[in-house]
Design a protein around this motif. Structure first.
Motif, PDB file in Angstrom:
ATOM      1  N   GLU A  12       0.830  -1.229   0.000  1.00 29.53           N
ATOM      2  CA  GLU A  12       0.000   0.000   0.000  1.00 29.53           C
ATOM      3  C   GLU A  12       0.854   1.264   0.000  1.00 29.53           C
ATOM      4  OE1 GLU A  12       0.090  -2.949   2.110  1.00 29.53           O
ATOM      5  OE2 GLU A  12      -0.158  -1.548   3.766  1.00 29.53           O
ATOM      6  N   ARG A  63       5.663  -2.645 -11.069  1.00 29.48           N
ATOM      7  CA  ARG A  63       4.872  -3.746 -10.503  1.00 29.48           C
ATOM      8  C   ARG A  63       5.244  -3.921  -9.039  1.00 29.48           C
ATOM      9  NH1 ARG A  63       5.214  -8.072 -15.567  1.00 29.48           N
ATOM     10  NH2 ARG A  63       5.459  -6.467 -17.172  1.00 29.48           N
ATOM     11  N   LEU A  68       2.305   6.068  -6.135  1.00 29.75           N
ATOM     12  CA  LEU A  68       2.923   6.081  -7.471  1.00 29.75           C
ATOM     13  C   LEU A  68       1.876   6.290  -8.564  1.00 29.75           C
ATOM     14  CD1 LEU A  68       5.603   3.241  -7.294  1.00 29.75           C
ATOM     15  CD2 LEU A  68       5.984   5.700  -7.392  1.00 29.75           C
ATOM     16  N   GLU A  69       0.594   6.088  -8.219  1.00 27.75           N
ATOM     17  CA  GLU A  69      -0.485   6.307  -9.178  1.00 27.75           C
ATOM     18  C   GLU A  69      -0.646   7.786  -9.522  1.00 27.75           C
ATOM     19  OE1 GLU A  69      -2.316   3.881 -10.482  1.00 27.75           O
ATOM     20  OE2 GLU A  69      -1.376   2.307  -9.280  1.00 27.75           O
ATOM     21  N   VAL A  70      -0.288   8.654  -8.592  1.00 32.79           N
ATOM     22  CA  VAL A  70      -0.591  10.078  -8.764  1.00 32.79           C
ATOM     23  C   VAL A  70       0.593  10.830  -9.369  1.00 32.79           C
ATOM     24  CG1 VAL A  70      -2.274  10.078  -6.902  1.00 32.79           C
ATOM     25  CG2 VAL A  70       0.082  10.710  -6.400  1.00 32.79           C
ATOM     26  N   ASP A 107       0.976   3.018  -3.324  1.00 33.91           N
ATOM     27  CA  ASP A 107      -0.229   3.511  -3.994  1.00 33.91           C
ATOM     28  C   ASP A 107      -0.035   4.922  -4.535  1.00 33.91           C
ATOM     29  OD1 ASP A 107      -1.408   1.140  -3.379  1.00 33.91           O
ATOM     30  OD2 ASP A 107      -2.783   1.933  -1.851  1.00 33.91           O
ATOM     31  N   ARG A 153       3.364   6.126 -15.973  1.00 33.28           N
ATOM     32  CA  ARG A 153       2.907   4.741 -15.973  1.00 33.28           C
ATOM     33  C   ARG A 153       1.789   4.552 -16.979  1.00 33.28           C
ATOM     34  NH1 ARG A 153       2.143   2.600  -9.883  1.00 33.28           N
ATOM     35  NH2 ARG A 153       2.112   0.567 -10.880  1.00 33.28           N
ATOM     36  N   SER A 154       0.821   5.493 -16.986  1.00 33.09           N
ATOM     37  CA  SER A 154      -0.296   5.292 -17.925  1.00 33.09           C
ATOM     38  C   SER A 154       0.152   5.505 -19.370  1.00 33.09           C
ATOM     39  CB  SER A 154      -1.493   6.170 -17.545  1.00 33.09           C
ATOM     40  OG  SER A 154      -1.110   7.475 -17.268  1.00 33.09           O
ATOM     41  N   GLY A 201       2.597   8.789 -12.124  1.00 34.27           N
ATOM     42  CA  GLY A 201       1.335   8.168 -12.504  1.00 34.27           C
ATOM     43  C   GLY A 201       1.092   8.329 -13.995  1.00 34.27           C
ATOM     44  N   ARG A 202       1.346   9.533 -14.497  1.00 33.24           N
ATOM     45  CA  ARG A 202       1.183   9.786 -15.938  1.00 33.24           C
ATOM     46  C   ARG A 202       2.173   8.958 -16.745  1.00 33.24           C
ATOM     47  NH1 ARG A 202       0.418  15.028 -14.492  1.00 33.24           N
ATOM     48  NH2 ARG A 202       2.511  15.691 -15.061  1.00 33.24           N
ATOM     49  N   ASP A 205       6.908   0.779 -16.328  1.00 26.29           N
ATOM     50  CA  ASP A 205       6.096  -0.395 -16.002  1.00 26.29           C
ATOM     51  C   ASP A 205       6.476  -0.795 -14.574  1.00 26.29           C
ATOM     52  OD1 ASP A 205       4.895  -2.872 -15.789  1.00 26.29           O
ATOM     53  OD2 ASP A 205       6.115  -3.829 -17.355  1.00 26.29           O
TER      54      ASP A 205
END
Ligand code: 6GU
Length: 235
Positions: free
Chosen positions: A11, A33, A16-18, A14, A25-26, A22-23, A31
């Protein structure tokens, strides 16, 4: 660039999404994991630690889950990764190492907790990849998670395309071995504090010279160790 992170606190990552990463990654530039070390345990309590041989305080992370985690991740990736174990006993993480990481196709980060990981894991990992123990600096954190977050951000932003304007990467503290010069924006005077007049002069040569002098002055005052380094730009 592929990054695998093995931790007992997935957790933590998490965030790293923002934001920037985050951008990235998307967009498929990074990549990342994140794996829960406990998935490679086989007992009911999903045990990852045990008491140290020879006695002493605290617990040591057991080698078996680490061995299985590394085996599976390396087999899946199919090539020899860089394997980084964050540790206050490691070499210090610096901008050149961040640069090196950013040029590496695959990094596996192994986050230790408790008093550390059974030493044999480092030796075993060396058969699977190039192993480095890396520290953020001379202070102690509870585990490697926060350190890995810092390393992923420092390296990730150097991957081409992650930071929108690549020029913003070169004029930064540590990129040229000196601290960054001070920055100002409007208004030209704020609460009786004027912007240094040279910055309003329109003389680009004078601005460049002033900024260089400011870099040297600040580095002398705050980080004299950087000027004493063999590769100091001031020498
Ligand atoms: Cl990489 N790990 C831990 N646990 N503490 C630290 C560190 C790393 N770097 C500085 N302190």
């Amino acid at each position: 660039m592929r990054i695998d992170i093995v931790t007992i606190f997935p957790e933590f990552f998490d965030v790293l999404e923002v934001s920037l990463l985050g951008r990235a990654r998307s967009k498929g530039l990074l990549d990342v994991r994140v794996h829960d070390l406990r998935q490679w345990t086989h007992d009911r309590h999903r045990t990852v630690d045990d008491t140290p041989y020879g006695g002493g305080a605290g617990m040591v992370m057991k080698p078996e889950p680490w061995g299985e985690a590394l085996d599976e991740i390396v087999a899946d990736a199919g090539s020899r990764p860089l394997i980084v174990f964050p540790s206050p006993a490691g070499e210090v993480f610096t901008q050149p190492l961040a640069r090196r990481f950013s040029r590496t196709d695959h990094i596996v980060f192994g986050c230790g907790r408790y008093e550390g990981i059974d030493e044999r894991v480092f030796d075993y990992a060396a058969a699977l990849g190039d192993v480095r123990l890396v520290s953020l600096g001379d202070y102690v954190l509870n585990g490697g998670e926060v350190a890995v977050m810092a390393m992923v951000e420092a390296a990730g932003r150097l991957v081409p395309g992650v930071v929108g304007n690549p020029d913003s990467l070169v004029e930064e503290s540590h990129e040229d071995g000196l601290l960054e010069y001070p920055s100002y924006t409007k208004p030209a005077s704020w609460r009786d504090r004027p912007v240094p007049p040279v910055l309003l002069s329109g003389d680009h040569g004078a601005v460049d010279a002033w900024r260089r002098e400011q870099q040297l002055e600040r580095t002398r005052a705050r980080r004299p160790d950087l000027l004493a380094a063999d590769d100091s730009p001031a020498l």
